[in-house]
Motif scaffolding. Structure first.
Motif, PDB file in Angstrom:
ATOM      1  N   LEU A  37       0.821  -1.207   0.000  1.00 16.27           N
ATOM      2  CA  LEU A  37       0.000   0.000   0.000  1.00 16.27           C
ATOM      3  C   LEU A  37       0.858   1.261   0.000  1.00 16.27           C
ATOM      4  N   LEU A  38       1.949   1.236   0.747  1.00 12.20           N
ATOM      5  CA  LEU A  38       2.860   2.375   0.761  1.00 12.20           C
ATOM      6  C   LEU A  38       3.529   2.531  -0.593  1.00 12.20           C
ATOM      7  N   LEU A  39       3.888   1.437  -1.224  1.00 13.98           N
ATOM      8  CA  LEU A  39       4.471   1.481  -2.560  1.00 13.98           C
ATOM      9  C   LEU A  39       3.477   2.040  -3.572  1.00 13.98           C
ATOM     10  N   ALA A  40       2.220   1.649  -3.462  1.00 13.97           N
ATOM     11  CA  ALA A  40       1.210   2.152  -4.383  1.00 13.97           C
ATOM     12  C   ALA A  40       0.951   3.640  -4.165  1.00 13.97           C
ATOM     13  N   ARG A  41       1.055   4.077  -2.921  1.00 11.50           N
ATOM     14  CA  ARG A  41       0.811   5.489  -2.641  1.00 11.50           C
ATOM     15  C   ARG A  41       1.952   6.368  -3.132  1.00 11.50           C
ATOM     16  N   LEU A  42       3.178   5.899  -2.995  1.00 14.22           N
ATOM     17  CA  LEU A  42       4.340   6.710  -3.362  1.00 14.22           C
ATOM     18  C   LEU A  42       4.814   6.479  -4.789  1.00 14.22           C
TER      19      LEU A  42
END
Length: 70
Positions: A37-42
């Motif tokens: 999720l953090l990868l998708a957000r950034l």
């Protein structure tokens, strides 16, 4: 169900291997999901995101709001 002392729980008749295994498995799956999720957000994978992205303060606030004592 296991608590803080695995040996005492085992001596009390509680099966300790299954809850510990399930807890570790769920923890690793949720950590992987949080990373995705953090990868998708950034839109980028960065090893220094905790110190430069202000996510360290947000994670501490989430832990405190969850009820964990500092």
């Amino acid at each position: 169900a296991v608590g803080g002392n695995r040996e005492v729980a085992r001596l009390s008749g509680i099966r300790t291997s299954v809850p510990v295994l399930v807890a570790h498995t769920l923890s690793s799956v949720r950590a992987a999901l949080a990373g995705l999720l953090l990868l998708a957000r950034l839109r980028v994978g960065s090893p220094t995101i905790g110190s430069q992205g202000d996510y360290d303060l947000m994670s501490i606030a989430a832990v405190v709001l969850g009820g964990t004592l500092l």
